[in-house]
Design a protein around this motif. Structure first.
Motif, short mmCIF file in Angstrom:
data_model
loop_
_atom_site.label_atom_id
_atom_site.label_comp_id
_atom_site.label_asym_id
_atom_site.label_seq_id
_atom_site.Cartn_x
_atom_site.Cartn_y
_atom_site.Cartn_z
N LEU A 107 4.08 15.61 -11.18
CA LEU A 107 4.75 14.38 -10.75
C LEU A 107 5.33 14.58 -9.35
CD1 LEU A 107 6.78 13.60 -14.01
CD2 LEU A 107 4.58 12.61 -13.30
N GLY A 108 5.00 13.67 -8.44
CA GLY A 108 5.54 13.75 -7.08
C GLY A 108 6.55 12.64 -6.82
N LYS A 109 7.06 12.62 -5.59
CA LYS A 109 8.08 11.61 -5.30
C LYS A 109 7.50 10.20 -5.22
CE LYS A 109 8.47 12.86 -0.31
NZ LYS A 109 7.46 13.92 -0.33
N ALA A 136 8.28 8.88 -8.51
CA ALA A 136 9.69 8.48 -8.60
C ALA A 136 9.89 7.15 -7.87
CB ALA A 136 10.59 9.56 -7.99
N TYR A 137 9.27 7.03 -6.71
CA TYR A 137 9.40 5.80 -5.91
C TYR A 137 8.91 4.58 -6.69
CZ TYR A 137 8.48 2.27 -2.34
OH TYR A 137 8.46 1.10 -1.62
N ALA A 138 7.84 4.77 -7.47
CA ALA A 138 7.18 3.64 -8.13
C ALA A 138 8.05 2.93 -9.16
CB ALA A 138 5.89 4.12 -8.77
N ILE A 140 -1.95 5.36 -4.40
CA ILE A 140 -2.23 4.02 -3.87
C ILE A 140 -3.13 4.10 -2.64
CG2 ILE A 140 -0.28 3.78 -2.27
CD1 ILE A 140 0.12 1.00 -3.91
N SER A 141 -3.22 5.29 -2.07
CA SER A 141 -4.01 5.43 -0.84
C SER A 141 -5.37 6.06 -1.15
CB SER A 141 -3.25 6.32 0.15
OG SER A 141 -4.12 6.71 1.18
N PRO A 142 -6.46 5.28 -1.01
CA PRO A 142 -7.77 5.84 -1.32
C PRO A 142 -8.12 7.03 -0.44
CG PRO A 142 -7.97 3.58 -0.46
CD PRO A 142 -6.52 3.87 -0.58
N GLN A 143 -7.60 7.03 0.78
CA GLN A 143 -7.93 8.11 1.71
C GLN A 143 -7.29 9.43 1.36
OE1 GLN A 143 -7.82 7.10 6.01
NE2 GLN A 143 -7.31 5.08 5.25
N GLU A 144 -6.35 9.41 0.43
CA GLU A 144 -5.72 10.66 0.04
C GLU A 144 -6.70 11.55 -0.74
OE1 GLU A 144 -2.87 11.75 1.15
OE2 GLU A 144 -3.24 13.60 0.06
N MET A 145 -7.67 10.87 -1.40
CA MET A 145 -8.60 11.61 -2.26
C MET A 145 -9.44 12.59 -1.42
SD MET A 145 -7.70 10.17 -4.99
CE MET A 145 -6.47 8.86 -5.09
N GLY A 170 0.84 -1.20 0.00
CA GLY A 170 0.00 0.00 0.00
C GLY A 170 0.87 1.24 0.00
N ARG A 171 0.45 2.25 0.77
CA ARG A 171 1.31 3.44 0.90
C ARG A 171 2.49 3.06 1.80
NH1 ARG A 171 -1.00 9.05 3.12
NH2 ARG A 171 -1.31 9.45 0.91
N PRO A 172 3.71 3.17 1.27
CA PRO A 172 4.86 2.76 2.09
C PRO A 172 5.00 3.66 3.32
CG PRO A 172 5.46 3.09 -0.22
CD PRO A 172 4.09 3.63 -0.06
#
Ligand code: FYN
Ligand code: ADP
Length: 575
Positions: free
Chosen positions: A221-223, A226-228, A314-319, A160-162
């Protein structure tokens, strides 16, 4: 050997921790030995693991965090109990905030005494303290549970979100013995630790529809992007849609900063003017003015600018965390971007020409203005003339990793030094934290084997400066450049009372940080001109020797809090 004799072979807690990590492909530990984990560090090294010892746990923790970001495997930080644990916890918390996978493993004192608060050596209920500050926290009490404990920690860190995970290992656990064969069987090799999360087809369609209707689209584009490590697909998405993109600071280089679709040099314009914005692994937090207000073309600081957002995360709660997300695309970035590419096909209409023209015009104007500024060679050296050198060095050595912290030293470097490859720029991240410099530098060199250039404000360097000894001890190809302007922000403040103490923001004037490096056998250089700086940096890259360059810059250069003065209420009042 008889079967009976074999079954009497024993293993212990120390060994099981090492075996469990190695079984999961984790071969490096960043830490600081002491009670009760000294023998763990020795035995890990004896078993062929790389054990990098630091001078302070926070730096070891930062190293583990950034190793996690670079490799997608949890970076391991190992500390002693109570104060060592607390020192590591700052880094664990920072890792969680930045979505970097990391495991802080700390030894802890006798549970029976800690829980009755009877005053043990380094007594502290570490698990309870860690819990609210990280993604997950576990404690292992029995040797036979070490395998499960490490497996759970790995999964929690990378799926999920690391984020950061705390693993509490009480002192008594290490010496516990058990049958070696049973111990081996108790270990778990984690299968598919970060499972792909495929986005729903209707969510992909919704995102494509919105993107298609845009007249002034922008990709951010965020980090997370880049991580992905979905570099080729992300580039294809940008290039096949023809949409201008803006990299957040650690996403610089995901596509080369010199890419013609980069809108980095006209950030304010594109944020305020875009009508549809696609966020790829970037959060609408303070770094993006929470998606509203004047930055986004709103009338006042809380006003919505009218943009429609597509958000890949990847995190639905970010929305909807800050503003409405019209097209949430929940899944891992690799899967989401490849689904978008499939939907885009080969005949996607490029954005309207007037939008592209407007962006290009402003960008080129700003680039020309910047080139003019960089061409100047003032005396004393200032941020621009020094960074013009760094810019050339990175251009000539695009494999090098750039670590960057400070206020002005951070802000100027971000906009002046172009990056050419993904995950090469490591900086203060989501918190804007000071103190990551040497920890990140050590890990970057250890993990990649590439040269590392750390551009440091003199204030920022102080938080982790003692680790130059670590850099020398492991003979790492790290070149630290300190922009020395004698203080926090700059060195010109005076004590208004006329008393003997200098102003709170002022350091020892003319400090020779280069001599600090020489004390440990590294190369120390005092540079007062761009030519001297260039020579020293080129030599550092060529020789791969630990190097520290004390780059003396104009002490009047630099603004209070750099580009984020508005967040510093007192300074605003003073002005
Ligand atoms: C950027 N810019 C450029 C270039 N790149 N001009 C010319 N050439 C190039 N290559 C322009 C860009 O368009 C902006 O101008 C300006 O330079 C600054 O760009 P930046 O840095 O991308 O944008 P900005 O506004 O500073 O970004 C906001 C931010 C950033 C919050 C994302 O400041 C940030 O990441 N800050 C972290 C700060 C931090 O953590 N500090 C620790 C402090 S510690 P305009 O378009 O004209 O705006 C305690 O003090
Ligand atoms: P930046 O500071 O560069 O804007 P943030 O740290 O705010 O970036 O955002 C990173 C985002 O990326 C987080 O919301 C995180 O959940 C997301 N993320 C991290 N890894 C992945 C991944 N593999 N797939 C999808 N989203 C990811």
């Amino acid at each position: 050997m008889t079967t009976d004799a074999q079954s009497q072979e024993l293993t212990d807690g120390f060994q099981l921790v090492i075996d469990a990590l190695k079984l999961n492909g984790i071969n490096t530990i960043f830490g600081l030995p002491g009670i009760p984990i000294t023998d763990l560090t020795r035995r890990a090294q004896a078993e062929g693991m790389r054990v990098i010892s630091f001078r302070h746990e926070q730096n070891a923790g930062n190293a583990a965090a950034i190793a996690g970001y670079m490799t997608q495997k949890p970076g391991i930080c190992l500390t002693v109990s109570a104060p060592g644990f607390l020192n590591g916890l700052t880094a664990l918390s920072n890792a969680t905030t930045n979505c970097f996978p990391m495991i802080l493993i700390s030894g802890s004192s006798e549970r029976e005494i800690v829980d009755l608060q009877q005053g043990d050596y380094e007594e502290m209920d570490q698990l309870a303290i860690a819990k609210p500050l990280c993604k997950a926290a576990f404690r292992v009490l029995h040797a036979e549970d070490i395998g499960v404990g490490i497996a759970r920690a790995i999964r929690a860190a990378v799926s999920g979100r690391p984020g950061g995970v705390y693993l509490d290992l009480p002192a008594k656990l290490f010496a516990q013995t058990m049958d070696a064969e049973a111990g081996k069987k108790s270990l778990i090799k984690v299968v598919d630790p970060a499972p792909r999360q495929i986005p729903a087809q209707d969510a992909v369609q919704r995102a494509l529809e919105l993107l298609k209707r845009a007249t002034r689209p922008l990709i951010l584009l965020g980090k997370g992007a880049a991580y992905a490590q979905a570099d080729a697909d992300i580039r294809a998405l940008i290039e096949r849609t023809g949409i201008p993109y803006l990299p957040m600071s650690m996403a610089k280089g995901l596509l080369p900063d010199t890419h013609e679709q980069s809108a980095a040099a006209t950030r304010s314009y594109v944020l305020a003017e875009a009508d549809v914005v696609m966020l790829v692994g970037a959060r609408l937090n303070w770094l993006l003015s929470h998606g509203k207000g004047k930055t986004w073309g709103g009338k006042d600081h809380k006003d919505w600018g009218g943009q429609r957002f597509i958000q890949i995360d990847i995190s639905p709660q970010e929305m909807d965390s800050n503003v409405r997300i019209d097209a949430p695309l929940v899944g891992d970035i690799g899967s989401c971007v490849s689904a978008l590419l499939a939907g885009i096909g080969s005949n996607w209409a490029k954005p309207p020409a007037d939008w592209l023209r407007a962006v290009a015009e402003r960008k080129n104007k700003n680039l020309a203005k910047m080139a003019e500024t960089l061409a100047k060679d003032p005396t004393p050296m200032n941020f621009h003339s020094a960074l013009n050198v760094v810019r050339d060095i990175i251009k000539a050595n695009p494999d090098a990793i750039l670590v960057n912290e400070g206020a002005n030293a951070l802000d100027f470097t971000r906009s002046i030094v172009d990056m050419y490859q993904p995950r090469k720029r490591l900086d203060v991240g989501t918190w804007g934290i000071m103190g990551i410099g040497m920890g990140y530098s050590v890990a970057a060199a250890v993990v990649s084997g590439q040269p590392v250039i750390a551009i440091e404000g003199d204030s920022a360097f102080g938080f982790s400066g003692m680790e130059v000894e670590t850099i020398c001890r492991y003979n790492l190809p790290v070149c630290v450049v300190i922009f020395n302007n004698n203080g926090v922000y700059r060195g010109t403040d005076v004590n208004p009372t006329g008393g003997p103490d200098v102003a709170p923001t002022v350091f020892v004037k003319g400090a020779r940080y280069d001599k600090l490096m020489q004390a440990f056998g590294g190369v120390g250089v005092h540079a007062t001109t761009p030519a001297e700086l260039r020579r020293a940096m080129e030599e550092a890259i060529r020789s791969r020797k630990p190097t520290l360059i004390n780059a003396v810059i104009d002490e009047t250069a630099g603004t209070e809090s750099g580009r984020i003065t508005s967040l510093n209420p007192q300074s605003a009042k003073k002005k």
